[in-house]
Write a protein that holds these residues in place. Structure first.
Motif, short mmCIF file in Angstrom:
data_model
loop_
_atom_site.label_atom_id
_atom_site.label_comp_id
_atom_site.label_asym_id
_atom_site.label_seq_id
_atom_site.Cartn_x
_atom_site.Cartn_y
_atom_site.Cartn_z
N LEU A 13 0.93 -1.32 -0.08
CA LEU A 13 -0.03 -0.09 0.11
C LEU A 13 0.72 1.27 0.02
O LEU A 13 0.57 2.04 -0.74
N ASP A 14 1.92 1.18 0.73
CA ASP A 14 2.85 2.54 0.87
C ASP A 14 3.46 2.81 -0.41
O ASP A 14 3.32 4.22 -0.90
N ALA A 15 3.64 1.94 -1.20
CA ALA A 15 4.40 2.13 -2.46
C ALA A 15 3.44 2.56 -3.45
O ALA A 15 3.74 3.46 -4.27
N MET A 38 -8.12 -6.06 5.38
CA MET A 38 -7.22 -5.13 4.49
C MET A 38 -6.97 -3.55 5.13
O MET A 38 -7.84 -3.18 5.95
N LEU A 39 -5.94 -2.93 4.36
CA LEU A 39 -5.78 -1.72 4.69
C LEU A 39 -6.19 -0.90 3.56
O LEU A 39 -6.00 -1.66 2.31
N GLU A 40 -6.67 0.29 3.49
CA GLU A 40 -7.29 0.91 2.56
C GLU A 40 -6.88 2.28 2.40
O GLU A 40 -6.85 3.11 3.20
N ALA A 41 -6.42 2.69 1.23
CA ALA A 41 -6.31 4.16 1.05
C ALA A 41 -7.19 4.80 -0.01
O ALA A 41 -7.42 4.33 -1.07
N LEU A 50 -11.09 6.51 -5.77
CA LEU A 50 -10.39 5.32 -5.97
C LEU A 50 -9.81 4.89 -4.67
O LEU A 50 -9.43 5.66 -3.71
N GLU A 51 -10.16 3.57 -4.58
CA GLU A 51 -9.73 2.85 -3.09
C GLU A 51 -8.56 1.82 -3.63
O GLU A 51 -8.80 0.76 -4.41
N LEU A 52 -7.32 2.09 -3.03
CA LEU A 52 -6.23 1.13 -2.98
C LEU A 52 -6.31 0.13 -1.75
O LEU A 52 -6.46 0.57 -0.56
N MET A 53 -6.32 -1.24 -1.92
CA MET A 53 -6.58 -2.05 -0.90
C MET A 53 -5.41 -3.13 -0.86
O MET A 53 -5.06 -3.61 -2.02
N GLN A 54 -5.00 -3.16 0.20
CA GLN A 54 -3.77 -4.16 0.48
C GLN A 54 -4.25 -5.17 1.76
O GLN A 54 -4.61 -4.87 2.52
#
Lengths: 130, 130
Positions: A13-15, A38-41, A50-54
């Motif tokens: 997620l950080d990258a 999950m972690l979500e940004a 937009l949702e980035l999900m790790q």
């Protein structure tokens, strides 16, 4: 009816945040969603996001997606006026539902997922804002 | 900055239209896009839209995607205020660009694709409305 958000599965997620914040020139909000493993940004753009999900665990829905398909587009969420009517319509059409009844989403929304089978490979989230 | 549209690759456009128009309760516009070797059905929702894309030839970009990945989510388009600035930023970041310079999209827009490599597997379309 409109596109509410698009969900993207990422490994790191950080990258991923670095890439998307630089390209889009926006800062996301990062949230832990332990119930979904999950972690979500979240990048907010007016009415859509937009949702980035790790995944934080490999046996979460997002973790299984990552293992099977790799990184990339995961789902699209469509906001409808009445989620009960939309779900009833989906049932009548014989679509396979992940959620038979609406459940709580973020920010007081009600959501239900329709399975990619029957939707041309697209995991579709129906969402109704309160 | 906002989500302009989501593109979905389908095998049989007529069948896919039936599903999406019933579920979303909207009628699409169907267009032939011979330059991209595809037929397209566009569902407009205010400021955003869903595009169903069926290849008309297997050696089109969409045809190759279908052969390799099957049906499903293909790309997401983000509207930016200035596509030249966004592309310059992408180059500076070292992202792989499908289009080094903006080209003409539908309705007088200018568009450029950023390659999924470097974008966590997401084919990203940058678009600027005129």
């Amino acid at each position: 009816v409109r596109i509410a958000h698009v969900g993207i599965v990422v490994r790191d997620l950080d990258a991923a945040i670095q890439t998307y914040r630089l390209l889009l020139d926006r800062e996301p909000k990062v949230e832990d969603v332990p119930g979904q493993g999950m972690l979500e940004a979240v990048f907010e753009f007016g009415q859509s996001r937009l949702e980035l999900m790790q995944p934080t665990t490999p046996d979460s829905p997002v973790g299984r997606f990552l293992a099977r398909r790799g990184e990339g587009l995961h789902h699209v969420a469509i906001e409808v006026e009445d989620i009960e009517i939309a779900l009833a319509r989906a049932k009548k059409m014989g679509l396979l539902l992940v959620d038979e009844k609406p459940r709580r989403g973020s920010g007081g929304s009600r959501i239900a997922f329709v399975h990619p089978k029957g939707m041309n490979g697209v995991l579709l989230e129906l969402t109704q804002q309160e």
